[in-house]
Every structure is written in C-alpha cells, then in structure tokens.
Scaffold this active site. Sequence first.
Site, PDB file in Angstrom:
ATOM      1  N   SER A  91      24.741  -1.667  24.162  1.00 27.71           N
ATOM      2  CA  SER A  91      23.557  -0.816  24.005  1.00 27.71           C
ATOM      3  C   SER A  91      22.735  -1.110  22.763  1.00 27.71           C
ATOM      4  O   SER A  91      21.643  -0.541  22.611  1.00 27.71           O
ATOM      5  CB  SER A  91      23.963   0.662  24.028  1.00 27.71           C
ATOM      6  OG  SER A  91      24.255   1.064  25.347  1.00 27.71           O
ATOM      7  N   THR A  92      23.189  -1.979  21.900  1.00 29.57           N
ATOM      8  CA  THR A  92      22.282  -2.475  20.861  1.00 29.57           C
ATOM      9  C   THR A  92      21.070  -3.122  21.523  1.00 29.57           C
ATOM     10  O   THR A  92      19.985  -3.197  20.929  1.00 29.57           O
ATOM     11  CB  THR A  92      23.023  -3.456  19.931  1.00 29.57           C
ATOM     12  OG1 THR A  92      24.121  -2.766  19.322  1.00 29.57           O
ATOM     13  CG2 THR A  92      22.131  -3.989  18.830  1.00 29.57           C
TER      14      THR A  92
END
Length: 389
Positions: free
Chosen positions: A70-71
């Site tokens: 999710s970065t």
Amino acid sequence: MAAADIYGTCAPGFEGVREEFARGFAERGDIGAAVSATVDGETVVDLWGGSADAEGVRPWQRDTLVTVYSTTKGLTALCAHVLADRGALDLDAPVAAYWPEFAQEGKADIPVRWLLSHRAGLIATREPLTVEEVHDWDRACAAIAATRPWWEPGTAAGYHGMTFGFLVGEVVRRITGQSLGTFLRTEIAEPLGADLFIGTPESEHARCADMVGHPDLSRLADTVPGAPQPPVPSMDVHPLAPAILALGHLPFGEVNTAAFRSAEIPATNAFATARGLATVYGAVANGTLVGEGTLESMRTRQASPGEPDLVMGDAGAWTLGFKLNEGGAGPNPRAFGHAGAGGSYAFADPENRVSYAYTMNKYVNGGSDDDRRSDSLVRALYAALGQRS
C-alpha cells in the site's frame, strides 16, 4: 539473524542510519532491504543489503525492485494531485463527470475527493472477482462501477484496500488516455529519474526481489464468518473483517509471479527501489513537483481526529490519499506519506525538506508495534538532522 553486508553511501553525520540499518538484519529479521533519504533534494542516505530471495542466492543490488504494497497508494494519489495541480482534474467534481459509467447504483454525485479520502463506500465489489479479472483493468473497473456502495458515501471513512487504485486510476486514465502506471512513469518517475513502476515491464522482472512470508490474502475471506459477502461496515464488526473480505473479493494473486509484477493494481503492486521512492517524495517535499496550494491540499485532514475508520479503526489522520504523521515520520506532525503492509514506508516532510523511504522483502505481520525496522531508521535520520542544525 545473521549480519548482512551493507552497501551504498551515507553523508557525513548520518552514520547512525547505517548502524540501525545493519541492526535490522542482525536483530530485527530483515532478509533484504534498502533505505534512502534526501535533504534539500540531495541524497544523504542510500543503503542496501541482504538477499533478494529467501534462499540467499540473489544478493540485493543497488537497483533491486520490490513490491511495496500500500505504499503504492501514495504514488497513485500523487498522479491525481499532479493532474489537479495542472488544472486537468477538479477534486470536487463528480467522479461521473470523468467516468460516466461510475454513476450507476446511486453514485452520480460522489466527488473525486471521496475516492482519495476512502469515503466512497466502495471497499469491495458485491460479487467476488477472480485473479484474472483483477489483472484485467477494464473488467475490474466495470465491476467496481456497477457496485452499490456499502454505506452512504461521504458519511464515514473506510479503508479502500484494493479498490482505491482502480477508482483513482480510472479517473486518471479517463482524463489522460494513459493507464495509471504509464502516467506515473512518463510524467513523474522518468522526469525525476526515479526507479519505480506500477505495471512492471517484463524486461525489469529479473531485478525484482521475492517477498518472503506474505500470506495469500485471497484465502483470508474463508476465515471470517459470513464470507464471501462482506458485511455492511459498522463498529459492531471486527475492524479488520471488512478489509479482509474486500481483499478476498479482489484477490491480487501470488505476489512473486510475473503476472502480478506485470499487472497494474495501483493500490498495492508498485515495484520500487527505496531511492526511487525517496526521489519522488523529495520532489514533493521541495515543491518541485506540485505547487504550494496542491501540497497543502495533499495533506489536509479529511476526517476529524478520533473519527472511526469503518475498516481500519481510526480515520483521523487520512488526507487526500495519504496519512499525516502518526509518529513514524519524525517530529513534524505535518509530514505525510503512506505505509505498506509488511513494513515498507515512504514520506515527505516539507518543513524540513526531507524525504525518506524504506523497502524490504521480509513481510512482518501485525501492526507498527510489531515492526520497529523503519521507526529505528527514521529516528536515526532525524537525530542526524538535529546534529547538523
């Protein structure tokens, strides 16, 4: 864990970051990892070490790419903000103004900003999708466009774990005619010389690290009562249950395969070097990528402190696609960025003109209290900055 050889450079005064990075291998379980930081646009930390696979056969190189989960969302959100900065995207306009099919099931008035702030009520499709369907951009977006929201849009936040990337990415595609990954590459990454991809070309797969220890999230829906249909989120539901079910409805497949690396899943499958992430966030921190007004918009709270996130717990720190610093990004409460499951993290600190990124292939389950690898690096970075001032 065995110590690893550490490669790369630290500017004078930043040796403490190298020490903590080495400790990540010796004491905190790292297998392969990299960390990078910039100050005033200059790289002050660029380190890597360990192995790109579980067997220790492939050394982690200067240009090793790894999925950052999710970065990725921070990069996806940044694409939207670049368009807003150019006047091509109005964050207050209805999504349907750019993507007419999105208006189905009562969604005609949902503004773009609710996509970025996880307030659209679209954490999952109503019917499960296969891995192949998720890897097919048009089919995935059509399914999401046809989905009835799980709660009244705008009334609450709820982390859009997998759908976020398709929602924001399709708006970008409708405006530019380019896929999210292509726009990221041509308009942001290549001009900055940043080594990162969403939709990694096959020619780059040989330098991708294998993720070690990540569970197959597509199977987790079976562990939650009521699967496969996600419940309408409420605080009576276990906070993680809807997120798990949403991932079960949008399975991204085995993460070490060519299919996953090549697909564009802009919520979760960017492949990047730490240096590439720090370069992008450095351009944000220095004001060279977007203007001051857009920078402020990017980090403006969209939820009240303490407001619940119907999926993850506390929504108070959500901005438009990022999270404000909750303690892991140094002393500045207005620093902002995005973390990824398993341990990766990247952020910008405009007041101190700092950027930072950490990537790794040893997936650590649990929350930040279970994984202190990045926190230790950030503390060492700001200790060094304090000594310079």
